[in-house]
Design an enzyme around this catalytic site. Structure first.
Site, PDB file in Angstrom:
ATOM      1  N   ASP A  56       0.598  -1.170  -0.017  1.00  0.00           N
ATOM      2  CA  ASP A  56      -0.096   0.011  -0.146  1.00  0.00           C
ATOM      3  C   ASP A  56       0.844   1.224  -0.002  1.00  0.00           C
ATOM      4  OD1 ASP A  56      -2.759   1.461   0.821  1.00  0.00           O
ATOM      5  OD2 ASP A  56      -1.308   2.438   2.135  1.00  0.00           O
ATOM      6  N   TYR A  61       2.764  10.024  -0.545  1.00  0.00           N
ATOM      7  CA  TYR A  61       3.774   9.730   0.362  1.00  0.00           C
ATOM      8  C   TYR A  61       5.177  10.115  -0.479  1.00  0.00           C
ATOM      9  CZ  TYR A  61       0.134   6.561   2.663  1.00  0.00           C
ATOM     10  OH  TYR A  61      -0.863   6.041   3.035  1.00  0.00           O
ATOM     11  N   LYS A  86      -3.097   5.522  -3.755  1.00  0.00           N
ATOM     12  CA  LYS A  86      -4.214   6.520  -3.588  1.00  0.00           C
ATOM     13  C   LYS A  86      -3.947   7.989  -4.319  1.00  0.00           C
ATOM     14  CE  LYS A  86      -4.025   4.585   1.084  1.00  0.00           C
ATOM     15  NZ  LYS A  86      -2.526   4.235   0.710  1.00  0.00           N
ATOM     16  N   HIS A 117      -7.618   9.776  -1.842  1.00  0.00           N
ATOM     17  CA  HIS A 117      -6.864  10.172  -0.804  1.00  0.00           C
ATOM     18  C   HIS A 117      -7.542  11.289  -0.190  1.00  0.00           C
ATOM     19  CE1 HIS A 117      -2.896   9.439   1.602  1.00  0.00           C
ATOM     20  NE2 HIS A 117      -3.901   9.638   2.210  1.00  0.00           N
TER      21      HIS A 117
END
Length: 122
Positions: A56, A61, A86, A117
């Site tokens: 994931d 990120y 996401k 997200h």
């Protein structure tokens, strides 16, 4: 697997949930939130080597490329991995392009699960 693993991990590689479209998704996965991109490849390779098959990540990120390098190097066939990412809020309007960019960074021809997200209505 080793007997020193917690019971909930002991046979995690055989536990899946069937999604509405028939796709089998592992119930335990490895998330890369807050792992620096420079360390992500090693961490994901380690996770895959001990049996994780769901990885994931998310655009925000900043480590999709590290995940992609690990996917490319791990030796596990792509159809045995379940990749989730996401789409970040600012990319909703250009969703298709955003997904294609994630696929490029992840070095994959498809993503198993794409989430919005921090989705919210207006």
């Amino acid at each position: 697997m080793s007997n020193d693993l917690p019971a909930y991990i002991e046979d995690y590689d055989s536990k899946t949930v069937t999604l509405h479209n028939g796709l089998e998704m592992p119930v335990i996965g490895y998330g890369v939130f807050q792992i620096p991109d420079g360390e992500t490849e090693r961490c994901v390779l380690d996770a895959i080597s001990v049996g994780y098959r769901l990885i994931d990540t998310a655009q925000v990120y900043g480590n999709e490329a590290g995940v992609g390098h690990a996917i490319a190097k791990c030796g596990v066939p792509r159809d045995q991995l379940f990749i989730t990412t996401k789409i970040w809020i600012k990319n909703y309007e250009s969703c298709k392009e955003s997904v294609l960019e994630s696929m490029k960074k992840l070095q994959v021809d498809y993503i198993d699960l794409i989430l919005l997200h921090q989705a919210f209505g207006n």
